[in-house]
Scaffold this motif. Sequence first.
Motif, PDB file in Angstrom:
ATOM      1  N   TYR A  71     -89.075  13.984  21.276  1.00 30.82           N
ATOM      2  CA  TYR A  71     -88.224  15.140  22.226  1.00 30.82           C
ATOM      3  C   TYR A  71     -87.077  14.296  22.941  1.00 30.82           C
ATOM      4  O   TYR A  71     -87.375  13.054  23.464  1.00 30.82           O
ATOM      5  CB  TYR A  71     -89.285  15.694  23.378  1.00 30.82           C
ATOM      6  N   VAL A  72     -85.964  14.944  22.734  1.00 32.06           N
ATOM      7  CA  VAL A  72     -84.658  14.588  23.440  1.00 32.06           C
ATOM      8  C   VAL A  72     -84.140  15.305  24.092  1.00 32.06           C
ATOM      9  O   VAL A  72     -84.061  16.517  24.145  1.00 32.06           O
ATOM     10  CB  VAL A  72     -83.633  14.002  22.302  1.00 32.06           C
ATOM     11  N   ALA A  73     -83.916  14.882  25.635  1.00 31.88           N
ATOM     12  CA  ALA A  73     -82.914  15.695  26.352  1.00 31.88           C
ATOM     13  C   ALA A  73     -81.781  14.895  26.709  1.00 31.88           C
ATOM     14  O   ALA A  73     -81.608  13.708  27.166  1.00 31.88           O
ATOM     15  CB  ALA A  73     -83.808  15.745  27.990  1.00 31.88           C
ATOM     16  N   ASP A  74     -80.526  15.469  26.467  1.00 31.70           N
ATOM     17  CA  ASP A  74     -79.197  15.007  26.360  1.00 31.70           C
ATOM     18  C   ASP A  74     -78.315  16.214  26.777  1.00 31.70           C
ATOM     19  O   ASP A  74     -78.906  17.345  26.854  1.00 31.70           O
ATOM     20  CB  ASP A  74     -79.001  14.342  25.371  1.00 31.70           C
ATOM     21  N   PRO A  75     -76.991  15.876  27.145  1.00 36.52           N
ATOM     22  CA  PRO A  75     -76.082  16.833  27.382  1.00 36.52           C
ATOM     23  C   PRO A  75     -75.907  17.875  26.355  1.00 36.52           C
ATOM     24  O   PRO A  75     -76.023  19.079  26.522  1.00 36.52           O
ATOM     25  CB  PRO A  75     -74.839  16.088  27.744  1.00 36.52           C
ATOM     26  N   LEU A  76     -76.056  17.447  25.077  1.00 37.93           N
ATOM     27  CA  LEU A  76     -75.859  18.630  23.874  1.00 37.93           C
ATOM     28  C   LEU A  76     -77.072  19.616  23.995  1.00 37.93           C
ATOM     29  O   LEU A  76     -77.121  20.746  23.796  1.00 37.93           O
ATOM     30  CB  LEU A  76     -75.905  17.757  22.674  1.00 37.93           C
ATOM     31  N   ALA A  77     -78.411  18.991  24.362  1.00 40.42           N
ATOM     32  CA  ALA A  77     -79.642  19.823  24.525  1.00 40.42           C
ATOM     33  C   ALA A  77     -79.384  20.871  25.688  1.00 40.42           C
ATOM     34  O   ALA A  77     -79.598  22.019  25.606  1.00 40.42           O
ATOM     35  CB  ALA A  77     -80.777  19.069  24.289  1.00 40.42           C
ATOM     36  N   HIS A  78     -79.052  20.299  26.720  1.00 42.67           N
ATOM     37  CA  HIS A  78     -78.868  21.291  27.946  1.00 42.67           C
ATOM     38  C   HIS A  78     -77.631  22.076  27.604  1.00 42.67           C
ATOM     39  O   HIS A  78     -78.019  23.333  27.966  1.00 42.67           O
ATOM     40  CB  HIS A  78     -78.677  20.311  29.131  1.00 42.67           C
ATOM     41  N   PHE A  79     -76.592  21.926  27.026  1.00 45.29           N
ATOM     42  CA  PHE A  79     -75.608  22.908  26.824  1.00 45.29           C
ATOM     43  C   PHE A  79     -76.059  23.943  25.679  1.00 45.29           C
ATOM     44  O   PHE A  79     -76.129  25.205  25.912  1.00 45.29           O
ATOM     45  CB  PHE A  79     -74.494  22.220  26.192  1.00 45.29           C
ATOM     46  N   LEU A 116     -89.064  35.679  23.214  1.00 39.43           N
ATOM     47  CA  LEU A 116     -89.479  34.391  24.042  1.00 39.43           C
ATOM     48  C   LEU A 116     -90.049  33.182  23.351  1.00 39.43           C
ATOM     49  O   LEU A 116     -89.699  32.189  23.431  1.00 39.43           O
ATOM     50  CB  LEU A 116     -90.139  34.705  25.382  1.00 39.43           C
ATOM     51  N   LEU A 117     -90.860  33.689  22.386  1.00 40.99           N
ATOM     52  CA  LEU A 117     -91.632  32.514  21.399  1.00 40.99           C
ATOM     53  C   LEU A 117     -90.466  31.994  20.734  1.00 40.99           C
ATOM     54  O   LEU A 117     -90.479  30.795  20.154  1.00 40.99           O
ATOM     55  CB  LEU A 117     -92.626  33.159  20.632  1.00 40.99           C
ATOM     56  N   ALA A 118     -89.655  33.045  19.944  1.00 41.81           N
ATOM     57  CA  ALA A 118     -88.604  32.508  19.183  1.00 41.81           C
ATOM     58  C   ALA A 118     -87.550  31.617  19.870  1.00 41.81           C
ATOM     59  O   ALA A 118     -87.325  30.562  19.327  1.00 41.81           O
ATOM     60  CB  ALA A 118     -87.584  33.580  18.612  1.00 41.81           C
ATOM     61  N   LEU A 119     -87.579  32.045  21.260  1.00 39.29           N
ATOM     62  CA  LEU A 119     -86.480  31.117  21.853  1.00 39.29           C
ATOM     63  C   LEU A 119     -87.265  29.660  22.204  1.00 39.29           C
ATOM     64  O   LEU A 119     -86.361  28.627  21.954  1.00 39.29           O
ATOM     65  CB  LEU A 119     -86.387  31.819  23.420  1.00 39.29           C
ATOM     66  N   LEU A 120     -88.636  29.780  22.374  1.00 42.59           N
ATOM     67  CA  LEU A 120     -89.165  28.173  22.520  1.00 42.59           C
ATOM     68  C   LEU A 120     -89.009  27.592  21.273  1.00 42.59           C
ATOM     69  O   LEU A 120     -88.827  26.298  21.284  1.00 42.59           O
ATOM     70  CB  LEU A 120     -90.765  28.677  22.796  1.00 42.59           C
ATOM     71  N   GLY A 121     -89.144  28.128  20.059  1.00 44.66           N
ATOM     72  CA  GLY A 121     -88.911  27.487  19.004  1.00 44.66           C
ATOM     73  C   GLY A 121     -87.613  26.838  18.938  1.00 44.66           C
ATOM     74  O   GLY A 121     -87.251  25.826  18.418  1.00 44.66           O
ATOM     75  N   GLN A 122     -86.638  27.691  19.176  1.00 43.95           N
ATOM     76  CA  GLN A 122     -85.168  27.185  19.058  1.00 43.95           C
ATOM     77  C   GLN A 122     -85.013  26.094  20.051  1.00 43.95           C
ATOM     78  O   GLN A 122     -84.278  25.115  19.548  1.00 43.95           O
ATOM     79  CB  GLN A 122     -84.346  28.324  19.463  1.00 43.95           C
ATOM     80  N   MET A 123     -85.660  25.961  21.449  1.00 47.57           N
ATOM     81  CA  MET A 123     -85.411  25.082  22.226  1.00 47.57           C
ATOM     82  C   MET A 123     -86.015  23.602  21.533  1.00 47.57           C
ATOM     83  O   MET A 123     -85.543  22.596  21.862  1.00 47.57           O
ATOM     84  CB  MET A 123     -86.319  25.231  23.618  1.00 47.57           C
ATOM     85  N   VAL A 124     -87.272  23.762  21.027  1.00 49.23           N
ATOM     86  CA  VAL A 124     -87.872  22.653  20.256  1.00 49.23           C
ATOM     87  C   VAL A 124     -86.891  21.832  19.067  1.00 49.23           C
ATOM     88  O   VAL A 124     -86.657  20.836  19.183  1.00 49.23           O
ATOM     89  CB  VAL A 124     -89.228  23.032  19.494  1.00 49.23           C
ATOM     90  N   MET A 125     -86.035  23.047  18.393  1.00 45.54           N
ATOM     91  CA  MET A 125     -85.269  22.557  17.563  1.00 45.54           C
ATOM     92  C   MET A 125     -84.110  21.807  18.146  1.00 45.54           C
ATOM     93  O   MET A 125     -83.641  20.812  17.545  1.00 45.54           O
ATOM     94  CB  MET A 125     -84.743  23.769  16.562  1.00 45.54           C
ATOM     95  N   ILE A 126     -83.475  22.456  19.335  1.00 45.12           N
ATOM     96  CA  ILE A 126     -82.504  21.723  19.912  1.00 45.12           C
ATOM     97  C   ILE A 126     -82.811  20.384  20.434  1.00 45.12           C
ATOM     98  O   ILE A 126     -81.918  19.530  20.457  1.00 45.12           O
ATOM     99  CB  ILE A 126     -81.730  22.609  20.843  1.00 45.12           C
ATOM    100  N   SER A 127     -84.169  20.233  20.828  1.00 46.98           N
ATOM    101  CA  SER A 127     -84.383  18.867  21.416  1.00 46.98           C
ATOM    102  C   SER A 127     -85.217  17.855  20.482  1.00 46.98           C
ATOM    103  O   SER A 127     -85.786  17.025  20.853  1.00 46.98           O
ATOM    104  CB  SER A 127     -85.154  18.927  22.673  1.00 46.98           C
ATOM    105  N   ALA A 128     -85.350  18.447  19.297  1.00 48.00           N
ATOM    106  CA  ALA A 128     -85.894  17.546  18.396  1.00 48.00           C
ATOM    107  C   ALA A 128     -85.395  16.133  18.083  1.00 48.00           C
ATOM    108  O   ALA A 128     -83.987  15.828  17.838  1.00 48.00           O
ATOM    109  CB  ALA A 128     -86.108  18.322  16.945  1.00 48.00           C
ATOM    110  N   GLY A 129     -86.173  15.081  18.153  1.00 47.86           N
ATOM    111  CA  GLY A 129     -85.883  13.707  18.043  1.00 47.86           C
ATOM    112  C   GLY A 129     -86.346  13.245  16.877  1.00 47.86           C
ATOM    113  O   GLY A 129     -86.447  11.820  16.577  1.00 47.86           O
ATOM    114  N   SER A 130     -87.168  14.038  16.322  1.00 46.30           N
ATOM    115  CA  SER A 130     -88.027  13.250  15.059  1.00 46.30           C
ATOM    116  C   SER A 130     -88.097  14.599  13.768  1.00 46.30           C
ATOM    117  O   SER A 130     -87.980  15.724  13.976  1.00 46.30           O
ATOM    118  CB  SER A 130     -89.555  13.024  15.509  1.00 46.30           C
TER     119      SER A 130
END
Length: 497
Positions: A71-79, A116-130
């Motif tokens: 998991y990655v949290a960075d400015p791109l993920a927040h944005f 909301l579940l689709a949004l959760l999947g999108q958030m996982v994609m945005i912060s994927a580090g693997s």
Amino acid sequence: MMQTPFHFALAAPEILLLVLTVVVLIADACNKSDNRNGTFVLSLVSVLVLIAVSLWQWHDGISGRTFNGLYVADPLAHFLKILSYIAVAATFIYGRAYAEQRDMLSHGGELYTLTLLALLGQMVMISAGSLLMVYLGVELMSFALYALIALRRDHSQSIEAAMKYFVLGALASGVLLYGLSMIYGATGTLDLVRVAQAISSGKVAMLPLVFGLVFIVSGLAFKLGAVPFHMWVPDVYHGAPTAITLTLGAAPKLAAFAIVLRLLVTGLHGLAVDWQPMLLVMAVLSLAVGNITAIVQTNFKRMLAYSTISHMGFVFLGLLSGVVAGRPGAAGPAYGSALFYIVIYVLTTLSTFGLIMLLSRKGFECEQIADLKGLNRRNPVLAGVLLVAMFSLTGIPPMAGFYAKLAVLEALIGAGHVAMAVVAVMFSLVGAYYYLRVVKMAYFDEPEGEAADATGACGVIPGGLMSINGLLVLLLGVLPGGLMGLCVQVIESSLHF
């Protein structure tokens, strides 16, 4: 940037969304009303809470890698997460009356919980580090979208669209997974940073890497709807209820763009000389097929679907401009221009499909281009928003779409692809025909048929949001520097070339 094995605070938005989704699901089970007002309000509040949490994390500079690099949290993920929240909130507001009129809420609030579940999947994609997290995020989002498209079980077009999307989506997921497995087999790691290090070391076999890259690019192109993996886009956009079409066409595009950056820029940047030609071919084909096919469409949603395909061509042009002669060059501005383009595209998509929902009513779908005839006489505000959106998609100044296209063309010329810039401009001129045709009908033609009876009236909140939506497209065209600078900044602070 902190890196700890398990730092749950970094993943606070995802954890909070999962908890809130369960709360919404339980509350909906206790809600017996046909309009599901309580579920709607609770879902909207959940999204607003997420906006506050991600803004707080970004403001306080909270970033890092956790869960052993998954998991990655960075400015791109927040944005991108904040933009996804805003897109989902707008979709809820625009689609509430539309869904209620079509009995999509009478049996339950699955529209909200699945979104909301689709949004959760999108958030996982945005912060994927693997590589593993990329695939898990894609599947979580996709399964929720499959169910959403088939939500109107008594509507044959929706069921057909869901089946097409499911079959082709499963095929694309298999292709993507096979490509990811080949990258893992060649490098021996799932971590994207370590994949990049393995490639730069020159000690890995190139043949499986390149084969894996082909499959990965194919899977990513499907998620973005680029030619030749675009077959699902027109049928699904047309067949799905418009509220679901907007759910499918807005926030998921941000998540798909995020995994393109994570995979191609973070993990496979050392193979840029191999994936650049593939993006180039798909960009040209997307511009050609999207713009030329859209000319003959009479259905507004199908026209916008082919328009989407052509705009993904511009996104690819920005992405392929980040590496020149095997070196990063002006990678930040190039990738920033692609990010700016996708943001403006999503903002414009919210206004176009939102407008279709606001003009529709029970027993009447405002889906044909002819249904927009005389819109200026019936509702000047919505006609103005339509004009701004069509001008932006065309690339006419001072709309935001003009600057988005200009930024991509500047990056393209800076990378030495002058001929491609000329081709992109030529196909943009082709696209101007079908966009301006819509404006002509809205302002100069007489309303007819069922559309003539539609007043275009909408609630205060959806109408106000639509006005803000249109003003943002105009404002970001007049003053694009702030958002463009932010796009470049988050790219340069989050990705390593």
